[in-house]
Design an enzyme around this catalytic site. Structure first.
Site, PDB file in Angstrom:
ATOM      1  N   ASN A  11       0.829  -1.212   0.000  1.00  0.00           N
ATOM      2  CA  ASN A  11       0.000   0.000   0.000  1.00  0.00           C
ATOM      3  C   ASN A  11       0.858   1.254   0.000  1.00  0.00           C
ATOM      4  O   ASN A  11       1.998   1.236   0.490  1.00  0.00           O
ATOM      5  CB  ASN A  11      -0.841   0.103   1.289  1.00  0.00           C
ATOM      6  N   MET A  12       0.270   2.330  -0.488  1.00  0.00           N
ATOM      7  CA  MET A  12       0.842   3.645  -0.221  1.00  0.00           C
ATOM      8  C   MET A  12       0.069   4.213   0.969  1.00  0.00           C
ATOM      9  O   MET A  12      -1.170   4.230   0.952  1.00  0.00           O
ATOM     10  CB  MET A  12       0.694   4.571  -1.437  1.00  0.00           C
ATOM     11  N   ASP A  13       0.785   4.600   2.021  1.00  0.00           N
ATOM     12  CA  ASP A  13       0.148   5.171   3.203  1.00  0.00           C
ATOM     13  C   ASP A  13       0.054   6.693   3.046  1.00  0.00           C
ATOM     14  O   ASP A  13       1.071   7.371   2.827  1.00  0.00           O
ATOM     15  CB  ASP A  13       0.953   4.831   4.465  1.00  0.00           C
ATOM     16  N   LYS A  40       0.714  -4.203   5.041  1.00  0.00           N
ATOM     17  CA  LYS A  40       1.264  -5.148   6.018  1.00  0.00           C
ATOM     18  C   LYS A  40       2.278  -6.110   5.391  1.00  0.00           C
ATOM     19  O   LYS A  40       3.305  -6.433   6.001  1.00  0.00           O
ATOM     20  CB  LYS A  40       0.127  -5.915   6.689  1.00  0.00           C
ATOM     21  N   ALA A  42       4.208  -5.701   2.575  1.00  0.00           N
ATOM     22  CA  ALA A  42       5.453  -5.001   2.226  1.00  0.00           C
ATOM     23  C   ALA A  42       6.218  -4.612   3.482  1.00  0.00           C
ATOM     24  O   ALA A  42       7.452  -4.735   3.542  1.00  0.00           O
ATOM     25  CB  ALA A  42       5.125  -3.763   1.395  1.00  0.00           C
ATOM     26  N   ASN A  43       5.497  -4.147   4.513  1.00  0.00           N
ATOM     27  CA  ASN A  43       6.172  -3.759   5.758  1.00  0.00           C
ATOM     28  C   ASN A  43       6.919  -4.953   6.365  1.00  0.00           C
ATOM     29  O   ASN A  43       8.069  -4.830   6.807  1.00  0.00           O
ATOM     30  CB  ASN A  43       5.158  -3.244   6.781  1.00  0.00           C
ATOM     31  N   GLY A 244       3.613  -3.809  14.647  1.00  0.00           N
ATOM     32  CA  GLY A 244       3.267  -5.233  14.567  1.00  0.00           C
ATOM     33  C   GLY A 244       3.902  -5.882  13.349  1.00  0.00           C
ATOM     34  O   GLY A 244       4.350  -7.038  13.404  1.00  0.00           O
ATOM     35  N   ASP A 245       3.967  -5.152  12.255  1.00  0.00           N
ATOM     36  CA  ASP A 245       4.583  -5.706  11.038  1.00  0.00           C
ATOM     37  C   ASP A 245       6.078  -5.942  11.255  1.00  0.00           C
ATOM     38  O   ASP A 245       6.637  -6.937  10.791  1.00  0.00           O
ATOM     39  CB  ASP A 245       4.377  -4.745   9.858  1.00  0.00           C
ATOM     40  N   GLY A 278       6.396   6.936   9.785  1.00  0.00           N
ATOM     41  CA  GLY A 278       6.188   6.024   8.659  1.00  0.00           C
ATOM     42  C   GLY A 278       6.296   4.593   9.114  1.00  0.00           C
ATOM     43  O   GLY A 278       7.062   4.274  10.040  1.00  0.00           O
TER      44      GLY A 278
HETATM   45  O1  RIB Z   1       0.180  -2.383   9.699  1.00  0.00           O
HETATM   46  C1  RIB Z   1       0.317  -1.103   9.193  1.00  0.00           C
HETATM   47  C2  RIB Z   1      -0.138  -1.053   7.768  1.00  0.00           C
HETATM   48  O2  RIB Z   1      -1.519  -1.322   7.727  1.00  0.00           O
HETATM   49  C3  RIB Z   1       0.029   0.288   7.105  1.00  0.00           C
HETATM   50  O3  RIB Z   1       1.281   0.435   6.482  1.00  0.00           O
HETATM   51  C4  RIB Z   1      -1.141   0.360   6.152  1.00  0.00           C
HETATM   52  O4  RIB Z   1      -0.779   0.291   4.812  1.00  0.00           O
HETATM   53  C5  RIB Z   1      -2.046  -0.796   6.547  1.00  0.00           C
HETATM   54  O5  RIB Z   1      -1.999  -1.788   5.626  1.00  0.00           O
END
Ligand code: RIB
Length: 297
Positions: A11-13, A40, A42-43, A244-245, A278
């Site tokens: 996602n783009m946040d 989540k 990508a993170n 959490g990620d 971020g």
């Molecule tokens: O867990 C955080 C993520 O949740 C954010 O980066 C956002 O994109 C959502 O998917």
């Protein structure tokens, strides 16, 4: 070097910082707006890669500017994006995040993430064969997550499932999951027992669940049936998005060290992640993590 395969969202946040959360019908001035790479999946991929894991990702972005930017961001982190598709059928996923006093409220529009099909996973089966551990979340279609669990099982690979956003899981998905990593709300929801006590649920699933509890750290039941607490590492939070990620990515990266040590390092990585803005901004490198562990032991 642990080989981690992440199946998940990109996602783009779109982040707005405010002094307080707006009430229903209220218009507020924000202090700042910024875009950050997120999602989540990508993170978690970036967290594992920064900690030294060899990471491949299966995901889907739109054929648009956000998609191109996010995919090249993953590549810059050394992540193998061969299996990150670009679809013309939907826009890249976004998350609208309101950030206030280091807390957040998030609305996700999945877009292209919901175009990640079981067929895309089948086409990437060799990635499952090559991985040491497979990591997934629930921002892509549930049937795709179920296929990921099946492919991990077929190739004899541990399957870590971060059941976020919370939803009830099928018994077949739970059975093929090696380790579930919910927070307290996600645990009761995932197991379809919203009124249950988390300690009782954890006790019933020794070695199968690590429950995160924000700055309090994480809890799990060891194989001997005793409840274990991995305390959180105290830091001054700036932005808790992605903590959490980071925990999940670190857990996968350090899977080979066994659950107690992987959870200790994951808790430390999660703490460091909230010290910068971020979702991915504060995710530590291996050197940064080792420095914190040295300072705090
Ligand atoms: O867990 C955080 C993520 O949740 C954010 O980066 C956002 O994109 C959502 O998917």
């Amino acid at each position: 070097m642990t080989k981690v395969l992440v199946v998940g969202s990109i996602n783009m946040d779109l982040v707005v910082e405010t002094d307080s959360f707006p009430r229903l019908g209220e218009t507020l001035f924000g202090r700042r707006f910024a875009t950050y790479a997120g999602g989540k999946g990508a993170n978690q991929a970036v967290a594992a890669a920064r900690l030294g894991a060899q990471v491949a990702m299966i995901g889907c972005v739109g054929k648009d500017a956000f998609g191109a930017q996010l995919k090249s961001g993953l590549e810059a982190e050394g992540i193998d994006t061969r299996w990150v598709k670009e679809t013309a059928d939907a826009a890249t996923g976004i998350a609208a995040i309101t950030l206030s006093q280091a807390d957040n409220a998030i609305v996700v529009v999945p877009g292209a993430n919901h175009c990640l099909t079981t067929a895309a996973l089948d086409a990437a089966e060799s990635a499952f064969a090559e991985a040491d551990v497979v990591l997934a979340q629930l921002e892509v279609p549930l049937e795709t997550v179920e296929r990921a669990a099946q492919l991990a099982y077929k190739h004899g690979k541990p399957f870590i499932l971060n059941p976020a956003p919370a939803t009830a899981l099928s018994s077949s998905l739970l059975d093929s999951t090696t380790l579930l990593t919910p927070n307290e709300f996600e645990l009761t929801t995932a197991l379809g027992q919203p009124a249950a006590d988390w300690q009782i649920l954890l006790a019933a699933l020794p070695g199968k669940v690590v429950m995160t509890k924000g700055s309090d750290g994480a809890y799990f039941t060891a194989a001997n049936g005793l409840l274990q607490h991995q305390p959180g590492f105290k830091v001054t939070p700036v932005d808790t998005t992605g903590a959490g990620d980071t925990f999940n990515g670190a857990l996968a990266a350090f899977w080979h060290l066994g659950l107690p040590e992987a959870a200790r390092r994951a808790a430390a990585a999660g703490a460091l992640s909230v010290t910068k803005p971020g979702a991915q901004g504060g995710m530590p490198t291996l050197a940064e993590l080792e420095q914190l562990l040295e300072e705090r032991t």
